[in-house]
Motif scaffolding. Sequence first.
Motif, PDB file in Angstrom:
ATOM      1  N   SER A  13       4.184  -7.232   5.649  1.00  0.00           N
ATOM      2  CA  SER A  13       4.911  -7.723   6.826  1.00  0.00           C
ATOM      3  C   SER A  13       4.910  -6.716   7.974  1.00  0.00           C
ATOM      4  CB  SER A  13       6.356  -8.049   6.436  1.00  0.00           C
ATOM      5  OG  SER A  13       7.018  -6.884   5.979  1.00  0.00           O
ATOM      6  N   GLY A  14       4.441  -5.492   7.722  1.00  0.00           N
ATOM      7  CA  GLY A  14       4.446  -4.461   8.752  1.00  0.00           C
ATOM      8  C   GLY A  14       5.584  -3.465   8.590  1.00  0.00           C
ATOM      9  N   LYS A  15       6.562  -3.799   7.766  1.00  0.00           N
ATOM     10  CA  LYS A  15       7.655  -2.870   7.498  1.00  0.00           C
ATOM     11  C   LYS A  15       7.160  -1.750   6.592  1.00  0.00           C
ATOM     12  CE  LYS A  15      10.673  -5.387   9.730  1.00  0.00           C
ATOM     13  NZ  LYS A  15      11.327  -4.922  10.959  1.00  0.00           N
ATOM     14  N   PHE A  16       7.885  -0.653   6.614  1.00  0.00           N
ATOM     15  CA  PHE A  16       7.513   0.463   5.756  1.00  0.00           C
ATOM     16  C   PHE A  16       8.778   1.129   5.222  1.00  0.00           C
ATOM     17  CE2 PHE A  16       8.025   2.201   9.973  1.00  0.00           C
ATOM     18  CZ  PHE A  16       8.701   3.396   9.769  1.00  0.00           C
ATOM     19  N   MET A  17       8.635   1.827   4.140  1.00  0.00           N
ATOM     20  CA  MET A  17       9.744   2.521   3.493  1.00  0.00           C
ATOM     21  C   MET A  17       9.280   3.937   3.139  1.00  0.00           C
ATOM     22  SD  MET A  17      11.657   1.681  -0.111  1.00  0.00           S
ATOM     23  CE  MET A  17      12.227   0.102   0.462  1.00  0.00           C
ATOM     24  N   PRO A  18       9.771   4.957   3.830  1.00  0.00           N
ATOM     25  CA  PRO A  18       9.374   6.332   3.511  1.00  0.00           C
ATOM     26  C   PRO A  18      10.244   6.904   2.396  1.00  0.00           C
ATOM     27  CG  PRO A  18      10.742   6.334   5.453  1.00  0.00           C
ATOM     28  CD  PRO A  18      10.610   4.888   5.032  1.00  0.00           C
ATOM     29  N   PHE A  19       9.692   7.828   1.657  1.00  0.00           N
ATOM     30  CA  PHE A  19      10.450   8.602   0.681  1.00  0.00           C
ATOM     31  C   PHE A  19       9.686   9.890   0.408  1.00  0.00           C
ATOM     32  CE2 PHE A  19       7.559   6.022  -1.763  1.00  0.00           C
ATOM     33  CZ  PHE A  19       7.151   6.821  -2.816  1.00  0.00           C
ATOM     34  N   HIS A  20      10.407  10.866  -0.130  1.00  0.00           N
ATOM     35  CA  HIS A  20       9.817  12.184  -0.393  1.00  0.00           C
ATOM     36  C   HIS A  20       9.877  12.493  -1.881  1.00  0.00           C
ATOM     37  CE1 HIS A  20      10.717  13.672   3.982  1.00  0.00           C
ATOM     38  NE2 HIS A  20       9.610  12.963   3.907  1.00  0.00           N
ATOM     39  N   LEU A  21       8.722  12.811  -2.443  1.00  0.00           N
ATOM     40  CA  LEU A  21       8.638  13.365  -3.789  1.00  0.00           C
ATOM     41  C   LEU A  21       8.301  14.849  -3.635  1.00  0.00           C
ATOM     42  CD1 LEU A  21       6.752  10.819  -6.078  1.00  0.00           C
ATOM     43  CD2 LEU A  21       9.163  11.384  -6.051  1.00  0.00           C
ATOM     44  N   ASP A  27       0.845  -1.196   0.000  1.00  0.00           N
ATOM     45  CA  ASP A  27       0.000   0.000   0.000  1.00  0.00           C
ATOM     46  C   ASP A  27       0.882   1.249   0.000  1.00  0.00           C
ATOM     47  OD1 ASP A  27      -2.340  -1.498   0.105  1.00  0.00           O
ATOM     48  OD2 ASP A  27      -2.285  -1.612   2.300  1.00  0.00           O
ATOM     49  N   LEU A  28       0.320   2.326  -0.533  1.00  0.00           N
ATOM     50  CA  LEU A  28       1.005   3.621  -0.566  1.00  0.00           C
ATOM     51  C   LEU A  28       0.133   4.640   0.162  1.00  0.00           C
ATOM     52  CD1 LEU A  28       3.439   5.260  -1.697  1.00  0.00           C
ATOM     53  CD2 LEU A  28       1.983   5.827  -3.651  1.00  0.00           C
ATOM     54  N   ALA A  29       0.736   5.366   1.070  1.00  0.00           N
ATOM     55  CA  ALA A  29      -0.013   6.364   1.857  1.00  0.00           C
ATOM     56  C   ALA A  29       0.852   7.597   2.045  1.00  0.00           C
ATOM     57  CB  ALA A  29      -0.422   5.781   3.209  1.00  0.00           C
ATOM     58  N   PHE A  30       0.194   8.700   2.379  1.00  0.00           N
ATOM     59  CA  PHE A  30       0.918   9.930   2.683  1.00  0.00           C
ATOM     60  C   PHE A  30       1.451   9.842   4.111  1.00  0.00           C
ATOM     61  CE2 PHE A  30      -1.828  11.475  -0.750  1.00  0.00           C
ATOM     62  CZ  PHE A  30      -0.875  12.095  -1.549  1.00  0.00           C
ATOM     63  N   GLY A  31       2.729  10.178   4.255  1.00  0.00           N
ATOM     64  CA  GLY A  31       3.342  10.113   5.576  1.00  0.00           C
ATOM     65  C   GLY A  31       3.006  11.330   6.430  1.00  0.00           C
ATOM     66  N   GLN A  32       3.134  12.538   5.874  1.00  0.00           N
ATOM     67  CA  GLN A  32       2.847  13.778   6.582  1.00  0.00           C
ATOM     68  C   GLN A  32       2.023  14.671   5.665  1.00  0.00           C
ATOM     69  OE1 GLN A  32       6.500  15.504   7.991  1.00  0.00           O
ATOM     70  NE2 GLN A  32       7.259  13.591   8.827  1.00  0.00           N
ATOM     71  N   LEU A  33       0.848  15.042   6.112  1.00  0.00           N
ATOM     72  CA  LEU A  33      -0.073  15.784   5.268  1.00  0.00           C
ATOM     73  C   LEU A  33       0.380  17.213   5.014  1.00  0.00           C
ATOM     74  CD1 LEU A  33      -3.501  14.563   6.671  1.00  0.00           C
ATOM     75  CD2 LEU A  33      -2.291  13.775   4.631  1.00  0.00           C
ATOM     76  N   ASP A  34       1.284  17.760   5.847  1.00  0.00           N
ATOM     77  CA  ASP A  34       1.727  19.136   5.621  1.00  0.00           C
ATOM     78  C   ASP A  34       2.857  19.216   4.619  1.00  0.00           C
ATOM     79  OD1 ASP A  34       3.492  17.830   7.259  1.00  0.00           O
ATOM     80  OD2 ASP A  34       3.953  19.588   8.487  1.00  0.00           O
ATOM     81  N   ARG A  35       3.264  18.077   4.032  1.00  0.00           N
ATOM     82  CA  ARG A  35       4.283  18.073   2.992  1.00  0.00           C
ATOM     83  C   ARG A  35       3.696  17.378   1.774  1.00  0.00           C
ATOM     84  NH1 ARG A  35       9.251  16.111   6.885  1.00  0.00           N
ATOM     85  NH2 ARG A  35       9.254  17.953   8.242  1.00  0.00           N
ATOM     86  N   PRO A  36       3.843  17.961   0.610  1.00  0.00           N
ATOM     87  CA  PRO A  36       3.101  17.471  -0.546  1.00  0.00           C
ATOM     88  C   PRO A  36       3.503  16.086  -0.999  1.00  0.00           C
ATOM     89  CG  PRO A  36       4.708  19.114  -1.187  1.00  0.00           C
ATOM     90  CD  PRO A  36       4.678  19.121   0.294  1.00  0.00           C
ATOM     91  N   GLY A  37       4.775  15.732  -0.865  1.00  0.00           N
ATOM     92  CA  GLY A  37       5.213  14.452  -1.406  1.00  0.00           C
ATOM     93  C   GLY A  37       5.785  13.505  -0.381  1.00  0.00           C
ATOM     94  N   SER A  38       5.365  13.619   0.874  1.00  0.00           N
ATOM     95  CA  SER A  38       5.838  12.701   1.906  1.00  0.00           C
ATOM     96  C   SER A  38       5.030  11.406   1.807  1.00  0.00           C
ATOM     97  CB  SER A  38       5.669  13.336   3.292  1.00  0.00           C
ATOM     98  OG  SER A  38       6.072  12.435   4.301  1.00  0.00           O
ATOM     99  N   LEU A  39       5.644  10.396   1.231  1.00  0.00           N
ATOM    100  CA  LEU A  39       4.962   9.130   0.971  1.00  0.00           C
ATOM    101  C   LEU A  39       5.575   8.010   1.790  1.00  0.00           C
ATOM    102  CD1 LEU A  39       4.676   9.488  -2.903  1.00  0.00           C
ATOM    103  CD2 LEU A  39       2.887   9.878  -1.218  1.00  0.00           C
TER     104      LEU A  39
END
Length: 551
Positions: A340-348, A322-334
């Motif tokens: 498995s419960g792991k996650f990988m953040p990145f910023h566009l 799944d893909l979700a927004f990490g922080q709503l106050d930043r446009p590309g924080s995904l």
Amino acid sequence: MALGLFRVCLVVVTAIINHPLLFPRENATVPENEEEIIRKMQAHQEKLQLEQLRLEEEVARLAAEKEALEHVAEEGQQQNENRTAWDLWSTLCMILFLVIEVWRQDHQDGPSPECLGGDEDELPGLDGAPLRGLTLPNKATLHHFYEHCIRGATADAARTREFVEGFVDDLLEALRSLCNRDTDMELEDFIGVDSMYENWQVDRPLLCELFVPFVPPEPYHFRPELCCSRRSVPLGRQGYGQIRVVRADEGALGCVCGKTTLGDDMLCLLHGRSSVARPGGELESLLCAGDSPYLDTARVMKWFQMALTRAWHRIAHKYEFDLAFGQLDRPGSLKIKFRSGKFMPFHLIPVIQCDDSDLYFVSHLPREPSGEAPASSSDWLLSFAVYERHFLRVTSKALPEGACHLSCLQIASFLLSKQSRLTGRSGLGNYHLKTALLHLLLRRRPADWRAGQLDARLRELLRFLEKSLLEKKLHHFFIGNREVPDGMGLPEAVRRAEPLNLFRPFVLQRSLYRKTVDAFYEMLKNAPVLISEYSLHVPSDPGLPHKAAAL
């Protein structure tokens, strides 16, 4: 007869007039009352003299009181004049001290040679008392710590970058397929920036930051305006700029190419009839606030988030995460969330290129804790991330093999990250660490960065930061720095601008400054024990497993 009668009447009248009882003479009683009159006159004269004396005494008393009042008034006026003169002198002294402080903060050149002195020097603390110098473990322990705790922990950075870049390519391609080329923004290829692409990130989880440049459709184009290029600009806006939305056909009634004037019955073979008609201000209403001709960061953020959401829905069936927004106050924080419960953040991060340079305007960027908020939503941050990456790459080619410059930055970032977890975030961030390293790289000879001098250069980097904190002054590496090589291709307005002090918020926020200084000295105090402990007990890697990276 008549004459006799007249004589008788005359005698009678004379007798009556001379009678003493009817008409007494004035001086008849003078001899009797003269002494009494004289006595009364003398008494009256004495009375008048006494009254005159009393009046003279009263006048003298009033004159004395008036003189005393005038004397008191003169003394009060003199005191007021002295007090006014003293207040004026105090005000002038205060203004002079403030001018000297502003000059010292904003116009004094970089750090003095003392900061680049011998390794055994110690810098004074805030109270002027000598502070114990930083005692790092020996070289063997320090190299062992770096090899096992930093280099080993970032070994999967290449796999992480490869996975994120592949997914972002697919996401942007889906976004381009959904856009209308005549009315929607055109997205260009992404650009990798910051620590992940400069090979010094140590924070977990590993974070990729990618710039996504975008340009408007015809007949629009963006006209960047740098705040630092103006003659007078507030100190808080030196690192910002604005972007004006301009129509290429402004003032033209015919073809948008503007090269010729066509008749009503002729058609431009280059643009077509659809391009001749104006879009009716749709782009301005979409990305500009109100009647302003400048791009609004909040509207760009909303547009970018909606575009990413539509693109993800188009390709979501192809992936098992799944893909979700990490922080709503930043446009590309995904954030990629695996089953498995792991996650990988990145910023566009949506950006706009400044003319033909490597300078970019950024709508939203993770700011350091001491960063100042923009004055309005039309102010865009200036990002020199591409220049910084290029400078590190060019400098590394001139350094000896296995140079320790990135190792110093990684160890300092590791210590700061651990300290932030203990005492909370302060006003010191990784960008300040990198800025200090860039200044040292420009001042030090290439031979000083040999691998065997890791401990000396690390100690020097920490001393540089300490001195900068004590002075509340850390200049931006590119803005106003004329020592940067000409081959970097910086815009001339940036080179000639006033230096930007990254520590300026510390002058205005005393509580933040005190917290930052306390946290920094606490970090120096804990550094030897922390390095020794991590050298003996390497923590488990909580990062992305190899299976997730292979997805």
